[in-house]
Design an enzyme around this catalytic site. Structure first.
Site, mmCIF file in Angstrom:
data_model
loop_
_atom_site.group_PDB
_atom_site.id
_atom_site.type_symbol
_atom_site.label_atom_id
_atom_site.label_comp_id
_atom_site.label_asym_id
_atom_site.label_seq_id
_atom_site.Cartn_x
_atom_site.Cartn_y
_atom_site.Cartn_z
ATOM 1 N N GLY A 37 0.805 -1.221 0.000
ATOM 2 C CA GLY A 37 0.000 0.000 0.000
ATOM 3 C C GLY A 37 0.835 1.267 0.000
ATOM 4 N N GLY A 64 9.144 7.107 26.641
ATOM 5 C CA GLY A 64 9.633 5.756 26.370
ATOM 6 C C GLY A 64 11.133 5.764 26.155
ATOM 7 N N ILE A 82 13.485 3.226 20.233
ATOM 8 C CA ILE A 82 13.279 4.461 19.462
ATOM 9 C C ILE A 82 13.566 5.691 20.319
ATOM 10 N N GLU A 102 10.265 7.756 31.263
ATOM 11 C CA GLU A 102 10.188 6.290 31.135
ATOM 12 C C GLU A 102 9.459 5.729 32.361
ATOM 13 N N GLY A 138 6.372 1.668 22.109
ATOM 14 C CA GLY A 138 6.246 0.342 21.518
ATOM 15 C C GLY A 138 5.498 0.368 20.201
ATOM 16 N N ARG A 139 5.518 -0.766 19.509
ATOM 17 C CA ARG A 139 4.779 -0.920 18.252
ATOM 18 C C ARG A 139 3.874 -2.132 18.376
ATOM 19 N N ASP A 170 6.888 -8.499 11.912
ATOM 20 C CA ASP A 170 6.277 -7.842 13.070
ATOM 21 C C ASP A 170 4.848 -8.318 13.326
ATOM 22 N N ALA A 187 14.013 -6.291 11.755
ATOM 23 C CA ALA A 187 13.995 -6.475 10.307
ATOM 24 C C ALA A 187 14.650 -7.790 9.889
ATOM 25 N N HIS A 203 44.755 -7.085 14.405
ATOM 26 C CA HIS A 203 45.146 -6.044 15.360
ATOM 27 C C HIS A 203 45.420 -4.746 14.605
HETATM 28 P P1 FAD Z 1 7.020 -3.691 7.766
HETATM 29 O O1 FAD Z 1 8.399 -3.279 7.482
HETATM 30 O O2 FAD Z 1 6.224 -2.876 8.728
HETATM 31 O O3 FAD Z 1 6.288 -3.744 6.366
HETATM 32 C C1 FAD Z 1 4.927 -4.013 6.245
HETATM 33 C C2 FAD Z 1 4.446 -3.404 4.959
HETATM 34 O O4 FAD Z 1 3.118 -3.841 4.737
HETATM 35 C C3 FAD Z 1 4.379 -1.876 4.979
HETATM 36 O O5 FAD Z 1 5.131 -1.365 3.904
HETATM 37 C C4 FAD Z 1 2.892 -1.555 4.822
HETATM 38 O O6 FAD Z 1 2.661 -0.418 4.022
HETATM 39 C C5 FAD Z 1 2.380 -2.814 4.144
HETATM 40 N N1 FAD Z 1 0.964 -3.097 4.404
HETATM 41 C C6 FAD Z 1 0.355 -3.202 5.611
HETATM 42 N N2 FAD Z 1 -0.927 -3.519 5.457
HETATM 43 C C7 FAD Z 1 -1.151 -3.600 4.129
HETATM 44 C C8 FAD Z 1 -2.289 -3.878 3.350
HETATM 45 N N3 FAD Z 1 -3.476 -4.153 3.880
HETATM 46 N N4 FAD Z 1 -2.157 -3.858 2.005
HETATM 47 C C9 FAD Z 1 -0.962 -3.581 1.410
HETATM 48 N N5 FAD Z 1 0.137 -3.314 2.112
HETATM 49 C C10 FAD Z 1 0.060 -3.334 3.448
HETATM 50 N N6 FAD Z 1 14.662 -3.203 13.123
HETATM 51 C C11 FAD Z 1 15.948 -3.626 13.053
HETATM 52 O O7 FAD Z 1 16.176 -4.832 12.913
HETATM 53 N N7 FAD Z 1 16.991 -2.746 13.130
HETATM 54 C C12 FAD Z 1 16.788 -1.416 13.286
HETATM 55 O O8 FAD Z 1 17.746 -0.654 13.361
HETATM 56 C C13 FAD Z 1 15.453 -0.941 13.366
HETATM 57 N N8 FAD Z 1 15.194 0.377 13.514
HETATM 58 C C14 FAD Z 1 13.902 0.817 13.538
HETATM 59 C C15 FAD Z 1 13.670 2.180 13.685
HETATM 60 C C16 FAD Z 1 12.377 2.648 13.734
HETATM 61 C C17 FAD Z 1 12.133 4.129 13.880
HETATM 62 C C18 FAD Z 1 11.294 1.743 13.591
HETATM 63 C C19 FAD Z 1 9.870 2.252 13.599
HETATM 64 C C20 FAD Z 1 11.508 0.380 13.467
HETATM 65 C C21 FAD Z 1 12.819 -0.092 13.424
HETATM 66 N N9 FAD Z 1 13.096 -1.453 13.306
HETATM 67 C C22 FAD Z 1 14.395 -1.888 13.268
HETATM 68 C C23 FAD Z 1 12.025 -2.456 13.201
HETATM 69 C C24 FAD Z 1 11.819 -2.866 11.731
HETATM 70 O O9 FAD Z 1 11.514 -1.729 10.972
HETATM 71 C C25 FAD Z 1 10.701 -3.879 11.634
HETATM 72 O O10 FAD Z 1 10.962 -4.979 12.489
HETATM 73 C C26 FAD Z 1 10.557 -4.399 10.223
HETATM 74 O O11 FAD Z 1 10.308 -3.358 9.320
HETATM 75 C C27 FAD Z 1 9.422 -5.418 10.144
HETATM 76 O O12 FAD Z 1 9.303 -5.881 8.822
HETATM 77 P P2 FAD Z 1 7.914 -6.436 8.292
HETATM 78 O O13 FAD Z 1 8.187 -6.875 6.892
HETATM 79 O O14 FAD Z 1 7.359 -7.395 9.242
HETATM 80 O O15 FAD Z 1 6.922 -5.186 8.293
HETATM 81 P P1 NAD Z 2 10.297 -0.372 23.010
HETATM 82 O O1 NAD Z 2 9.449 -1.506 23.399
HETATM 83 O O2 NAD Z 2 11.695 -0.614 22.603
HETATM 84 O O3 NAD Z 2 10.344 0.689 24.198
HETATM 85 C C1 NAD Z 2 9.206 1.255 24.741
HETATM 86 C C2 NAD Z 2 9.560 1.871 26.085
HETATM 87 O O4 NAD Z 2 8.473 2.675 26.495
HETATM 88 C C3 NAD Z 2 9.813 0.839 27.168
HETATM 89 O O5 NAD Z 2 11.007 1.158 27.834
HETATM 90 C C4 NAD Z 2 8.600 0.982 28.080
HETATM 91 O O6 NAD Z 2 8.882 0.685 29.438
HETATM 92 C C5 NAD Z 2 8.237 2.442 27.879
HETATM 93 N N1 NAD Z 2 6.833 2.781 28.115
HETATM 94 C C6 NAD Z 2 5.734 2.091 27.728
HETATM 95 N N2 NAD Z 2 4.613 2.773 28.062
HETATM 96 C C7 NAD Z 2 5.018 3.928 28.662
HETATM 97 C C8 NAD Z 2 4.325 5.043 29.212
HETATM 98 N N3 NAD Z 2 2.992 5.129 29.191
HETATM 99 N N4 NAD Z 2 5.060 6.047 29.757
HETATM 100 C C9 NAD Z 2 6.427 5.971 29.767
HETATM 101 N N5 NAD Z 2 7.111 4.941 29.254
HETATM 102 C C10 NAD Z 2 6.433 3.930 28.696
HETATM 103 O O7 NAD Z 2 9.472 0.383 21.851
HETATM 104 P P2 NAD Z 2 9.909 1.483 20.787
HETATM 105 O O8 NAD Z 2 11.100 2.220 21.245
HETATM 106 O O9 NAD Z 2 8.667 2.219 20.470
HETATM 107 O O10 NAD Z 2 10.301 0.600 19.543
HETATM 108 C C11 NAD Z 2 9.344 -0.301 18.965
HETATM 109 C C12 NAD Z 2 10.013 -1.495 18.373
HETATM 110 O O11 NAD Z 2 10.658 -1.135 17.154
HETATM 111 C C13 NAD Z 2 11.125 -2.084 19.229
HETATM 112 O O12 NAD Z 2 10.637 -2.929 20.223
HETATM 113 C C14 NAD Z 2 11.936 -2.820 18.210
HETATM 114 O O13 NAD Z 2 11.327 -4.064 17.967
HETATM 115 C C15 NAD Z 2 11.813 -1.940 16.975
HETATM 116 N N6 NAD Z 2 13.015 -1.066 16.849
HETATM 117 C C16 NAD Z 2 14.232 -1.657 16.743
HETATM 118 C C17 NAD Z 2 15.363 -0.877 16.626
HETATM 119 C C18 NAD Z 2 16.698 -1.542 16.495
HETATM 120 O O14 NAD Z 2 16.732 -2.735 16.228
HETATM 121 N N7 NAD Z 2 17.810 -0.824 16.653
HETATM 122 C C19 NAD Z 2 15.271 0.510 16.636
HETATM 123 C C20 NAD Z 2 14.009 1.085 16.756
HETATM 124 C C21 NAD Z 2 12.879 0.278 16.865
#
Ligand code: FAD
Ligand code: NAD
Length: 467
Positions: free
Chosen positions: A36, A187, A191, A210, A274-275, A314, A322, A446
């Site tokens: 999408g 949080g 993120i 937090e 969180g997500r 996810d 990812a 090294h």
């Molecule tokens: P997504 O990447 O969420 O992809 C799902 C796709 O499905 C989307 O493009 C969406 O548009 C599409 N979609 C949904 N519903 C529909 C529908 N009905 N029809 C058509 N299309 C649809 N993970 C790491 O490993 N390392 C990191 O450094 C890292 N950093 C992150 C930083 C941030 C800010 C965020 C938000 C996440 C981060 N993550 C990181 C988590 C990572 O992005 C996700 O774990 C990963 O993208 C999940 O992949 P996925 O394919 O399950 O879903």
């Molecule tokens: P997170 O689960 O990593 O952290 C959420 C934090 O918010 C926790 O520490 C929790 O105790 C706190 N919290 C929850 N409710 C609260 C409230 N009401 N008030 C204050 N604190 C509260 O979630 P995120 O940072 O949103 O990231 C979401 C997910 O995206 C991660 O769990 C991870 O899977 C993915 N992600 C991964 C990376 C990476 O791999 N480097 C980077 C960004 C995101």
């Protein structure tokens, strides 16, 4: 309406979906992928990649401002460094564009048909796709033999402080048109810590709220300590054990653990609590699949409770990373093509791109203890590593956990500058069933940070050389 039929239909073109598509194409499985938004999903467009780009830009700017503010032992001086945020964001968008374009090209090369639009599940073998707004494209009804759900996740919203106006999610925080003077981050997880630090380095005054009593509660306390020390040096204010009550007149109302309420000035609030798997709003509920909390329940083959309906990434729960989504996508494509596969990794590494970085793979000492395994553990500090001295980064350590009886490595943890790049070696040694001796007797170049990995293994065996 146009009707199509295919063997494999993938909903979602994120790391899970697009990798499944590429692998299915390589294996000659007729495949359609519906997306999408943009191929690449959250990770490439609004997640992993843009966040790491912004963090890099913030690090570079922070170095420059530090050189300008104080005499550097390296002899570097700078006058009045400035940042043009529009150009920074454009540079980041350029990386995203190159990568998403690359994903589109790879799918095409492997014969995967990509349909742009939002899919709606009709039944376990039928999906309808509405064209994107303003497009001339037909409505598609697609019939498939296998339905792979890879719709990813979305940010959790606080009901009393919904997204909108100054309250933003990571998506908006990754494309700022200005730096807020005062940013409140709710949080202190992935993120909050990654982007909160970047905003501070780009000039905002940052306060992190937090609910838990420490930052990065998902990681063990020893790993979070150097990050907390660095936040203190950067001047990030931490309000731990504190809950958010709401926002009024540019102020965030919070309550600490002892019940005392206060207000935090904020031009912008990044909510990162969180997500959640994207399980509603596109007809998925009608399949009445078994759930595991908020995520779809899957078995070791990523099968849902309905025959030939698969779920990855996810949408299928934690860890929402990812590389896990990609590994599952590749596996499901192979199973559909007739290969025997199972998702049973010995370790899924995780990296937190804080300052300094954290990397974990496999078991921590606490987890080994809880699992009732007799183990040995040792750490090696970067303060004793030559490479760490040359990059001015003495904080942190590498730690290994291994079985006591046969020295098979169970886990690695590290915190320090650049340790994300140790993730590959950590995961490989665990996946290959390496023993401490294997790592200890491998010649490590090294001077590298990797020598701390070898020294941790040597130390666990009782004969570290450089400490
Ligand atoms: P997504 O990447 O969420 O992809 C799902 C796709 O499905 C989307 O493009 C969406 O548009 C599409 N979609 C949904 N519903 C529909 C529908 N009905 N029809 C058509 N299309 C649809 N993970 C790491 O490993 N390392 C990191 O450094 C890292 N950093 C992150 C930083 C941030 C800010 C965020 C938000 C996440 C981060 N993550 C990181 C988590 C990572 O992005 C996700 O774990 C990963 O993208 C999940 O992949 P996925 O394919 O399950 O879903
Ligand atoms: P997170 O689960 O990593 O952290 C959420 C934090 O918010 C926790 O520490 C929790 O105790 C706190 N919290 C929850 N409710 C609260 C409230 N009401 N008030 C204050 N604190 C509260 O979630 P995120 O940072 O949103 O990231 C979401 C997910 O995206 C991660 O769990 C991870 O899977 C993915 N992600 C991964 C990376 C990476 O791999 N480097 C980077 C960004 C995101």
């Amino acid at each position: 309406m146009e009707t199509l039929t295919t063997t494999l239909l993938i909903i979602g073109g994120g790391p899970g979906g697009y990798v499944a598509g590429i692998r299915a194409g390589q294996l000659n499985v007729p495949t359609i992928l519906v997306e999408g938004a943009q191929p690449g999903g959250t990770c490439l467009t609004i997640g992993c990649i843009p966040s790491k780009a912004l963090i890099h830009a913030a690090d570079e700017f922070s170095k420059a401002t530090t050189y300008a503010a104080q005499e550097s032992p390296l002899g570097i001086t700078l006058d009045n460094p400035r940042i043009d945020l529009d150009r920074t964001v454009a540079w980041k968008d350029g990386i995203v564009k190159r990568l998403t374009g690359g994903v589109g090209a790879l799918l095409k090369k492997h014969g995967v048909r990509v349909i742009k639009g939002w899919a709606r599940v009709i039944d376990g073998k039928t999906v309808e796709v509405q064209p994107p707004a303003g497009s001339e494209q037909a409505v598609f009804r697609i019939r498939c033999e296998h339905l792979l759900l890879a719709a990813g996740s979305e940010p959790v919203e606080l009901p009393f402080m919904p997204f909108g106006g100054p309250v933003v999610s990571s998506t908006e925080a990754l494309s700022p048109d200005s730096m807020p003077r005062r940013l409140v981050v709710v949080g202190a997880g992935y993120i909050g810590m990654e982007l909160g630090t970047a905003y501070r380095k780009l000039g905002s005054k940052v306060t992190v709220v937090e609910a838990f009593d420490r930052i990065l509660p998902a990681y063990d306390a020893d790993l979070a300590k150097p990050v907390a020390a660095s936040l203190a040096r950067l001047g990030v204010e931490l309000r731990l054990g504190t809950s958010v009550l709401g926002m009024e007149d540019g102020q965030v109302r919070v309550r600490d653990a002892s019940g005392v309420e206060s207000r935090l000035e904020a031009d912008r609030v990044l909510v990162a609590v969180g997500r959640k798997p994207r399980t509603t709003g596109w007809g998925l509920e009608s399949l009445m699949l078994d759930m595991d909390g908020r995520a779809l329940k899957v078995d070791a083959l990523c099968r849902t409770s309905m025959r030939n309906v698969w779920a990855i990434g996810d949408l299928a729960g934690e860890p929402m990373l990812a590389h896990r989504a990609m590994a599952q996508g590749e596996m499901v494509a192979e199973i559909i093509a007739g290969k025997y596969r199972e998702f049973a990794p010995a370790a899924i590494p995780a990296v937190c791109y804080t300052d300094p970085e954290i990397v974990v793979a496999g078991m921590t000492p606490l987890e080994a203890d809880h699992a009732g395994v007799e183990f040995i553990s040792a750490h090696f500090p970067f303060s004793a590593n030559g490479r760490a001295m040359t990059i001015e980064s003495l904080d942190g350590f590498v730690r290994v956990v291994a079985r006591k009886d046969n020295h098979v490595i169970l886990g690695w943890q590290a915190v320090g500058a650049g340790v994300s790049e140790l993730a590959a070696g950590f995961a490989q040694s665990i996946e290959m069933g390496a023993q401490l001796e294997d790592v200890a007797r491998t010649i490590h170049a090294h001077p590298t940070l990797g020598e701390a990995v070898q020294e941790a293994a040597l130390r666990a065996l009782g004969h570290a050389l450089h400490i």
